[in-house]
Design an enzyme around this catalytic site. Structure first.
Site, PDB file in Angstrom:
ATOM      1  N   ASP A  55     -12.807 -26.633  -5.991  1.00 27.17           N
ATOM      2  CA  ASP A  55     -11.487 -26.172  -5.581  1.00 27.17           C
ATOM      3  C   ASP A  55     -11.228 -24.688  -5.719  1.00 27.17           C
ATOM      4  O   ASP A  55     -10.107 -24.258  -5.508  1.00 27.17           O
ATOM      5  CB  ASP A  55     -10.415 -26.922  -6.351  1.00 27.17           C
ATOM      6  CG  ASP A  55     -10.449 -26.577  -7.833  1.00 27.17           C
ATOM      7  OD1 ASP A  55     -11.419 -25.948  -8.285  1.00 27.17           O
ATOM      8  OD2 ASP A  55      -9.492 -26.950  -8.522  1.00 27.17           O
ATOM      9  N   ARG A 261      -3.186 -24.897  -9.034  1.00 28.59           N
ATOM     10  CA  ARG A 261      -3.588 -25.328  -7.697  1.00 28.59           C
ATOM     11  C   ARG A 261      -2.422 -25.288  -6.719  1.00 28.59           C
ATOM     12  O   ARG A 261      -1.280 -25.032  -7.100  1.00 28.59           O
ATOM     13  CB  ARG A 261      -4.154 -26.744  -7.799  1.00 28.59           C
ATOM     14  CG  ARG A 261      -5.579 -26.767  -8.331  1.00 28.59           C
ATOM     15  CD  ARG A 261      -6.553 -26.529  -7.203  1.00 28.59           C
ATOM     16  NE  ARG A 261      -6.385 -27.567  -6.224  1.00 28.59           N
ATOM     17  CZ  ARG A 261      -6.938 -28.771  -6.318  1.00 28.59           C
ATOM     18  NH1 ARG A 261      -7.739 -29.038  -7.315  1.00 28.59           N
ATOM     19  NH2 ARG A 261      -6.696 -29.687  -5.413  1.00 28.59           N
ATOM     20  N   TYR A 269      -9.618 -29.605 -17.027  1.00 29.83           N
ATOM     21  CA  TYR A 269     -10.948 -30.041 -17.460  1.00 29.83           C
ATOM     22  C   TYR A 269     -10.870 -30.347 -18.952  1.00 29.83           C
ATOM     23  O   TYR A 269     -10.454 -29.493 -19.747  1.00 29.83           O
ATOM     24  CB  TYR A 269     -11.988 -28.945 -17.232  1.00 29.83           C
ATOM     25  CG  TYR A 269     -12.409 -28.785 -15.782  1.00 29.83           C
ATOM     26  CD1 TYR A 269     -13.439 -29.566 -15.258  1.00 29.83           C
ATOM     27  CD2 TYR A 269     -11.795 -27.860 -14.947  1.00 29.83           C
ATOM     28  CE1 TYR A 269     -13.837 -29.423 -13.931  1.00 29.83           C
ATOM     29  CE2 TYR A 269     -12.185 -27.716 -13.625  1.00 29.83           C
ATOM     30  CZ  TYR A 269     -13.206 -28.498 -13.125  1.00 29.83           C
ATOM     31  OH  TYR A 269     -13.598 -28.356 -11.815  1.00 29.83           O
TER      32      TYR A 269
END
Lengths: 624, 624
Positions: A55, A261, A269
């Site tokens: 991403d 994002r 993560y």
């Protein structure tokens, strides 16, 4: 079962068949179709990726996408990442911010930020661009066999695909995790759905478990690590104040990190190395059935304490767990005919945000070389530089990944001393690797297409690296133009003629001498130019607007009014100036800089008859 | 013949009917449909303008288009104009360049260049945007009668269009120069093609010979001049070195000027005042049949001597001749119900490149006011500010045009002395009028919606002018954001809260005090806010990233993470910083700046309970 045993198989011919429509595949397909190459791209997935996976786009990747005219859409849809924060656990177990810094020091980057956008949406940007040029992805389609003839001819002629590379593809019936052999079995009573594709080149862009790589019997060096991670994309309901930054949260469980994002989403993560239960003891691989979003989120909450981390509107877009493998393929091609790119070539941890960037970089490096060979402009040997340039890069990437990953799994004691240590390590690593991580400093070493002999003539434009951004002023209308905008990925070599000060007679004479040499029938332009298809000549004078008019440039250097520039601040005082100095070019001696179609500097030469001869020799090495 | 005498006429209802799909019409239609208003737009032309007519966008127009998300397309298609050159005839009759300068000194413009693009392509940008929102232009359609009832109610209710304004439109059968009455006659045996439209508002954006203006019996002040011009759009084959600049060529025949355009085209304006033959003695108007492109080009060649000016590939896109009229409509509306905009309100010479810009500015000023009245948010009297603001502007424009035009027709003797004089005049006029010509300095005078009482609190943000560009850093993620990007034309008032340094207790307390006042039921936000539809609150702290985190902003000022900003250079050192100083705002006292939906500053207030009360009083003046 080979293609020729299937009957009645449909037969077809194509220049390049790309297997896999992930980032490496669509990047290559878009570049090839843009250059007029006959290309097909197949993918086993019935639909594009909808969520998750890779991403992030690093600064150099933004420049590359821009060179294809695709960055604007990425900027519009993606979330920009400007800053990094570091958090450490206090002795009382509470997380505290200990550092706020720029994402990456990249003073030479055109855009000094990262862009977060889901892989699917990035693929869609390419797919839309391809479709406008008439190419669509053939989905639910897999290769089932690959046969290659002996390859001895170094040149590509019009018929060389026949019986050279043939590949049978078949429609797949289910959407996922289907073995390629099974597809053939399922379809065997419906041979109308299988097709024999005769291709000049095959590119395996089919991911970490590449069927093409395995079929070519290309091994991979490296191993799985014991680093297990959970990852989750969600819409946060949180009081953690830094979800819009890349935030590293160091704890005794390892380092959790969050990435902003698009659409207010974030990715987290979460280290899982202390959780052996997620590993399937039989396969040694992470088993998604042994975890859940809630489980990963709870692990995240322990590290993020005392901050709240909940999910808004139940929106979890994607999640998975995985064990990091660090591998590089032994070779990137067989006979320079069947090639691999992207995750098929290299796997590593996602922590440095390199996965998709490396894949895009592979295809960007490869595409123009395929174009040159297919158009009959270059020798087949040009393709050898694809492996030498990109495999070296992949090895460096994995070396970096190993070192960088250590910081994420260290079981540190929560004390102020070790906090400082980890931070110093982060800072140290960031400085050490920043030009590599951002992609800005990727350098290809000397080869047939990288000749640093005259490096000193433009001492700060490093041969093998990409061209440093700099604004020049258009001589005809005074508009400031960023040099990278003059270097689109249009398959042409750009010949940047730094012609000194045209208002100075000596400088002008040298410029004229060079043009006379370039007009000779023995020059690279006449021998390899193919009527403007291969070279674009741009001229940059160190003179000033009030002294040097557009008409003062020798006619050769103004094939169009947009080709002649001055090294000066534009009249509104906002942009430009200092280009010669920034590039380390003498304002009177000048230099000629040869830029490859991928934006990397191929060679530098003196502005003289000798220089033109040297450039001609350079091109003789790989052009026809 | 009124609508009600035509039977069986189709009847329909619409909030706003726009007559004319030129720049003023499509600008207004696009803005209205974007705000969710029920709007129709008709145009007599069966197709859009393909070539010619107005073609230049000034810097403020670029900002306005950007606020609708339309500037990118303009930048992509248009030709930028950065510089002006002046040429004078030497005593030997040869033209020589005597000056090279920036197009316009506009240090405060976000984009300090002009953009040349044909009117048709600019209209297409709006049309494409409208179409995406479901609105298409109804072409080959003309109004044939307009009837208006007495209007006494100051408010607009849901049914007020019935019998208030009704307008009959009919399909036209030919494409050009058809008198409206004739159309009705041609269609009278086909009454199915006529339609009675009941509209709440009618906007006449139907050009210099506006049918709406005439039907409303609105007179125009001013007169035709004796200034006759030829104009021609062509692809040049020339050795004149400055076709990519705006070039004024002074001669004894008057001043010829060239403007760069898209696709390597240029436009040339050629003075015709010495050529009485082009005037029709009966009408006193320029007669195109009395001229030709070749004739205009020959006149141009005489002035451009010794430079060559030929046409490449026979490409002449458009040409015409005209006499300049300088007129302003006496009124801009009747009963605030039937309004006019663009060339229907004002005509002048094209020399300052203002025509389309003034039209777009009219509609930009009007659209949000119509939205507010139609949504029931504002009193009908708000529309009175449309005329007061835009008619003043038009009068200034014509005063400027008269003065400016003198420089173009002066019959100067070709001597070095007078050369210098003309140049000085040009420089003088450029400096005198630059903020007007660029549109950057357009200032609306005190009215119900322009309140300069607290001007001193932000001494350099002039109440009545548009907001000066400045980059701030987003507190949540450190991204640099241009303030104009926070001010889209989304129909909302932007409440810019300059909150001082949040890290300083006294400043923070004042910021909290203001939020408490804004949360009171008597405040403008609670009384007029319509749940976020009318106000967007943005907060700007003078604190620094390392001291002020996103979470340090009071919750009220961060309804979303993109709403809180810091006045600082971004971490990469490229953008931002110095905003408080640039705006003349004290870094601790702060201020509240109220920005109208069109980007102009409506008022400034202290950051305090009193300030919130003052803002509430301001909005009481025109909101419901």
């Amino acid at each position: 079962m080979s293609a020729h045993q299937v009957a009645p198989a449909q037969e077809s011919y194509v220049d390049v068949l790309i297997v896999g429509a992930g980032p490496a595949g669509v990047m290559c397909a878009n570049a090839l179709v843009g250059a007029g190459v006959n290309v097909r791209i197949i993918d086993k997935r019935p639909e594009g990726v909808l969520a998750g996976q890779a991403d992030g786009c690093q600064p150099r990747t933004l420049e590359i996408l821009h060179s294809y005219g695709l960055a604007d859409q990425l900027f519009k849809e993606g979330s920009r990442v400007y800053r990094t924060t570091n958090y450490d656990q206090s002795p009382d177990g509470r997380l505290k911010r200990t550092r706020l810094s720029p994402l990456m020091p990249a003073p030479n980057a055109r855009w000094s930020f990262g862009v977060g956008l889901s892989q699917g949406r990035i693929e869609t940007i390419f797919e839309t661009s391809m479709r406008a040029k008439g190419l669509t992805i053939e989905r639910a389609t897999v290769p089932v066999s690959l046969k290659m003839s002996e390859q001895t001819n170094d040149l590509v002629d019009a018929h060389c695909y026949v019986n050279k590379v043939s590949l049978t593809i078949a429609m797949s019936t289910s959407d996922d995790s289907m073995s390629v052999l099974e597809v053939v079995i399922e379809r065997i009573d419906d041979p109308g759905h299988s097709e024999v594709v005769h291709a000049k080149f095959v590119l395996g862009a089919d991911g970490a478990h590449s069927w093409v790589r395995k079929t070519l019997e290309i091994g991979a060096e490296g191993a799985m690590t014991d680093s297990v991670w959970g990852v989750i994309d969600l819409l946060p309901d949180t009081d953690f104040p830094d979800v819009r930054n890349l935030s590293y949260c160091h704890s005794s469980e390892g380092t959790l990190f969050t990435i902003p994002r698009e659409d207010d989403l974030i990715r987290i993560y979460v280290p899982q190395s202390n959780d052996s239960q997620v590993i399937d003891p039989e396969t040694g691989r992470a088993d998604k059935n042994r975890s859940s979003p809630e489980k990963i989120l709870n692990q995240a909450r322990k590290i993020l304490h005392p901050y709240r981390m909940n999910v808004k509107d139940n929106r979890i877009d994607w999640w998975t767990i995985y064990v990091v493998g660090q591998r590089v393929a032994e070779r990137y091609s067989v006979n320079d005919r069947a090639l691999i790119a992207g995750d098929a070539c290299h796997t590593h941890s996602p922590k440095a945000g390199q996965g998709m960037n490396a894949a895009l970089g592979d295809s960007h490096n490869l595409a123009w070389k395929l174009v040159y060979v297919l158009k009959g402009w270059a020798k087949l040997s040009l393709l050898r530089t694809y492996e030498s340039e990109r495999r070296n890069f992949a090895k460096d990437l994995i070396d970096f990944d190993k070192e960088w990953s250590k910081l994420f799994i260290a079981k540190r004691q929560p004390s102020n001393d070790s906090d400082a240590l980890t931070q110093d390590e982060f800072v140290h690593m960031t400085l050490k690797f920043n030009s590599f991580v951002t992609g800005i400093g990727i350098r290809y070493f000397p080869s047939a297409i990288v000749n640093p002999q005259y490096q000193g003539l433009a001492s700060k434009l490093i041969v093998g690296e990409r061209v440093i951004p700099q604004t020049f002023v258009c001589a005809a209308d005074g508009r400031p133009v960023e040099i990278q905008d003059m270097l689109p990925a249009d398959s042409r070599f750009k010949i940047l003629v730094f012609g000194g000060d045209i208002a100075v007679t000596g400088d002008l004479n040298a410029l004229k001498e060079a043009l006379i040499a370039m007009n000779l029938s023995a020059s690279f332009i006449e021998r390899f130019g193919h009527d403007g298809a291969v070279f674009d000549v741009l001229c940059f004078s160190s003179g000033k607007q009030q002294d040097v008019g557009y008409a003062d440039f020798p006619m050769f250097y103004r094939s169009h009014w947009t080709k002649a520039f001055l090294d000066e601040v534009d009249m509104t005082g906002r942009e430009g100036g200092g280009g010669y100095e920034k590039y380390g070019i003498d304002p009177h001696d000048g230099a000629v800089v040869v830029v490859r179609p991928d934006g990397h500097i191929g060679m530098i030469a003196p502005l003289s008859i000798l220089g033109v001869e040297e450039i001609t020799e350079y091109f003789e090495g790989f052009l026809i």
